[in-house]
Scaffold this motif. Structure first.
Motif, PDB file in Angstrom:
ATOM      1  N   PHE A 178      25.539  25.267 -14.074  1.00 46.14           N
ATOM      2  CA  PHE A 178      26.113  24.053 -13.490  1.00 46.14           C
ATOM      3  C   PHE A 178      27.534  24.343 -12.996  1.00 46.14           C
ATOM      4  CE2 PHE A 178      22.631  21.653 -15.237  1.00 46.14           C
ATOM      5  CZ  PHE A 178      22.304  22.357 -16.390  1.00 46.14           C
ATOM      6  N   PRO A 179      27.676  24.641 -11.708  1.00 43.52           N
ATOM      7  CA  PRO A 179      29.020  24.890 -11.166  1.00 43.52           C
ATOM      8  C   PRO A 179      29.624  23.638 -10.552  1.00 43.52           C
ATOM      9  CG  PRO A 179      27.375  25.586  -9.588  1.00 43.52           C
ATOM     10  CD  PRO A 179      26.631  25.018 -10.775  1.00 43.52           C
ATOM     11  N   TRP A 180      30.936  23.650 -10.436  1.00 41.82           N
ATOM     12  CA  TRP A 180      31.674  22.602  -9.737  1.00 41.82           C
ATOM     13  C   TRP A 180      32.470  23.259  -8.617  1.00 41.82           C
ATOM     14  CZ3 TRP A 180      31.635  17.325 -10.507  1.00 41.82           C
ATOM     15  CH2 TRP A 180      30.980  16.860 -11.656  1.00 41.82           C
ATOM     16  N   TYR A 181      32.407  22.632  -7.445  1.00 43.96           N
ATOM     17  CA  TYR A 181      33.123  23.147  -6.286  1.00 43.96           C
ATOM     18  C   TYR A 181      34.111  22.099  -5.774  1.00 43.96           C
ATOM     19  CZ  TYR A 181      29.864  27.077  -5.848  1.00 43.96           C
ATOM     20  OH  TYR A 181      29.136  28.217  -6.079  1.00 43.96           O
ATOM     21  N   LYS A 182      35.220  22.598  -5.247  1.00 43.51           N
ATOM     22  CA  LYS A 182      36.242  21.750  -4.629  1.00 43.51           C
ATOM     23  C   LYS A 182      36.283  22.094  -3.150  1.00 43.51           C
ATOM     24  CE  LYS A 182      41.291  21.085  -4.644  1.00 43.51           C
ATOM     25  NZ  LYS A 182      42.569  21.544  -5.263  1.00 43.51           N
ATOM     26  N   GLN A 183      36.201  21.075  -2.301  1.00 43.21           N
ATOM     27  CA  GLN A 183      36.235  21.324  -0.873  1.00 43.21           C
ATOM     28  C   GLN A 183      37.308  20.472  -0.218  1.00 43.21           C
ATOM     29  OE1 GLN A 183      32.725  20.267   1.480  1.00 43.21           O
ATOM     30  NE2 GLN A 183      33.087  21.973   2.870  1.00 43.21           N
ATOM     31  N   ILE A 217      29.537  26.151 -15.908  1.00 46.44           N
ATOM     32  CA  ILE A 217      29.106  26.175 -17.301  1.00 46.44           C
ATOM     33  C   ILE A 217      27.621  26.500 -17.348  1.00 46.44           C
ATOM     34  CG2 ILE A 217      28.529  23.695 -17.435  1.00 46.44           C
ATOM     35  CD1 ILE A 217      29.824  23.733 -20.257  1.00 46.44           C
ATOM     36  N   ARG A 218      27.253  27.208 -18.396  1.00 46.01           N
ATOM     37  CA  ARG A 218      25.842  27.549 -18.567  1.00 46.01           C
ATOM     38  C   ARG A 218      25.287  26.771 -19.736  1.00 46.01           C
ATOM     39  NH1 ARG A 218      25.033  31.319 -14.853  1.00 46.01           N
ATOM     40  NH2 ARG A 218      26.919  32.349 -14.123  1.00 46.01           N
ATOM     41  N   SER A 219      23.965  26.719 -19.795  1.00 46.48           N
ATOM     42  CA  SER A 219      23.322  25.789 -20.720  1.00 46.48           C
ATOM     43  C   SER A 219      23.476  26.163 -22.178  1.00 46.48           C
ATOM     44  CB  SER A 219      21.833  25.657 -20.384  1.00 46.48           C
ATOM     45  OG  SER A 219      21.214  26.920 -20.436  1.00 46.48           O
ATOM     46  N   ASN A 220      23.980  27.349 -22.457  1.00 49.28           N
ATOM     47  CA  ASN A 220      24.166  27.733 -23.851  1.00 49.28           C
ATOM     48  C   ASN A 220      25.541  27.339 -24.384  1.00 49.28           C
ATOM     49  OD1 ASN A 220      25.495  29.537 -22.206  1.00 49.28           O
ATOM     50  ND2 ASN A 220      25.032  31.335 -23.463  1.00 49.28           N
ATOM     51  N   ARG A 278      43.950  22.841 -16.610  1.00 52.39           N
ATOM     52  CA  ARG A 278      43.823  21.372 -16.517  1.00 52.39           C
ATOM     53  C   ARG A 278      42.392  20.910 -16.242  1.00 52.39           C
ATOM     54  NH1 ARG A 278      45.681  19.038 -12.487  1.00 52.39           N
ATOM     55  NH2 ARG A 278      46.007  20.796 -11.057  1.00 52.39           N
ATOM     56  N   ILE A 279      41.492  21.849 -16.087  1.00 52.03           N
ATOM     57  CA  ILE A 279      40.115  21.504 -15.727  1.00 52.03           C
ATOM     58  C   ILE A 279      39.175  21.813 -16.884  1.00 52.03           C
ATOM     59  CG2 ILE A 279      38.206  22.063 -14.176  1.00 52.03           C
ATOM     60  CD1 ILE A 279      40.286  22.711 -12.052  1.00 52.03           C
ATOM     61  N   ALA A 280      38.264  20.893 -17.136  1.00 55.32           N
ATOM     62  CA  ALA A 280      37.269  21.120 -18.183  1.00 55.32           C
ATOM     63  C   ALA A 280      35.928  20.567 -17.719  1.00 55.32           C
ATOM     64  CB  ALA A 280      37.686  20.449 -19.487  1.00 55.32           C
ATOM     65  N   VAL A 281      34.870  21.168 -18.222  1.00 53.58           N
ATOM     66  CA  VAL A 281      33.528  20.684 -17.929  1.00 53.58           C
ATOM     67  C   VAL A 281      32.783  20.547 -19.251  1.00 53.58           C
ATOM     68  CG1 VAL A 281      32.711  23.029 -17.460  1.00 53.58           C
ATOM     69  CG2 VAL A 281      31.388  21.074 -16.648  1.00 53.58           C
ATOM     70  N   THR A 282      32.036  19.457 -19.389  1.00 50.43           N
ATOM     71  CA  THR A 282      31.217  19.242 -20.572  1.00 50.43           C
ATOM     72  C   THR A 282      29.766  19.117 -20.145  1.00 50.43           C
ATOM     73  OG1 THR A 282      31.534  16.841 -20.434  1.00 50.43           O
ATOM     74  CG2 THR A 282      33.070  18.067 -21.817  1.00 50.43           C
ATOM     75  N   LEU A 283      28.883  19.565 -20.986  1.00 50.65           N
ATOM     76  CA  LEU A 283      27.456  19.544 -20.695  1.00 50.65           C
ATOM     77  C   LEU A 283      26.698  18.952 -21.868  1.00 50.65           C
ATOM     78  CD1 LEU A 283      24.904  20.414 -19.073  1.00 50.65           C
ATOM     79  CD2 LEU A 283      25.093  22.636 -20.221  1.00 50.65           C
ATOM     80  N   ASN A 284      25.853  17.979 -21.573  1.00 50.38           N
ATOM     81  CA  ASN A 284      24.962  17.396 -22.579  1.00 50.38           C
ATOM     82  C   ASN A 284      23.536  17.672 -22.120  1.00 50.38           C
ATOM     83  OD1 ASN A 284      23.250  15.630 -24.044  1.00 50.38           O
ATOM     84  ND2 ASN A 284      24.962  14.267 -24.479  1.00 50.38           N
TER      85      ASN A 284
END
Lengths: 114, 116
Positions: A33-38, A50-53, A61-67
């Motif tokens: 699951f990537p995030w891109y800024k354009q 982030i990967r599923s594991n 300042r950037i964070a990603v959470t996965l459920n």
């Protein structure tokens, strides 16, 4: 196939405040699951992934959470700055390992107000 | 590292002509490249997946005879829009997947095509 929904479509926050963008996906087999800024007229740039594991990943300042159970993931930007203004896209992988592609969300236009 | 270039950056052509767009990975090898189309203020729409040395895989609804893709080497993929029409006007972006890089895609700067 995979379907990715992204919300909100537009987001306006005061400089220094936090911004949160959320995405849901449909394929439980998705594992990346990537995030891109354009920025306007520019290429999408990978800002974090982030990967599923993993349940959470942070880079300054950037964070990603996965459920994985709920099939949703979120981008968190803290202490926002004017240069954070851009369109942000989430994506989820689809397909078998070695032959995967990305399915993108609809995008969120983030505006940081000085 | 992981720089992807695209050429040309913009092109204007007459209806009925063909246009070739090149996508190159400059400092890495890419066994897989992807071609996207992006309409104004819209998301990235995958057109096709290009694998070095084999035929491209097109997404549903994308005409393979109109959008010819060639991936002749590990650093170059080309998209040819054949017999272009005004409705083909769009922003075309390629991306390259780092070989062994766990699906991470790096994007080119895009090509803005205007068909008159």
């Amino acid at each position: 196939g995979e379907n990715v929904e992204q919300h909100p479509s537009t987001l306006s926050v005061q400089e220094g405040d936090s911004a949160v963008i959320k995405c849901t996906y449909s394929d439980s087999a998705s594992n990346y699951f990537p995030w891109y800024k354009q920025e306007l007229g520019k290429r999408p740039q990978l800002i974090i992934d982030i990967r599923s594991n993993v349940g959470e990943k942070k880079d300054q300042r950037i964070a990603v959470t996965l459920n994985k159970t709920a099939k949703h993931f979120s981008l968190h930007i803290t202490e926002t700055q004017p240069e954070d203004s851009a369109v942000y896209f989430c994506a989820a992988s689809q397909g078998r390992e070695g032959a995967q592609k990305l399915v993108f969300g609809q995008g969120t236009r983030l505006t940081i107000n000085p | 590292g992981a720089v992807v270039s695209q050429h040309p950056s913009r092109v204007i052509c007459k209806s009925g002509t063909s246009v070739k767009i090149e996508c190159r990975s400059l400092d890495f090898q890419a066994t897989t490249m992807f071609w996207y189309r992006q309409f104004p203020k819209k998301s990235l729409m995958l057109m096709a997946t290009s694998n070095e040395g084999s035929k491209a895989t097109y997404e549903q609804g994308v005409e393979k005879d109109k959008f010819l893709i060639n991936h002749a080497s590990l650093t170059l993929s080309t998209l040819t829009v054949t017999s272009a029409h005004p409705e083909d006007s769009s922003f075309y972006i390629c991306s390259a997947e780092l070989a062994g890089g766990w699906e991470t895609q790096y994007f080119g700067p895009g090509t803005r095509l205007l068909v008159l």
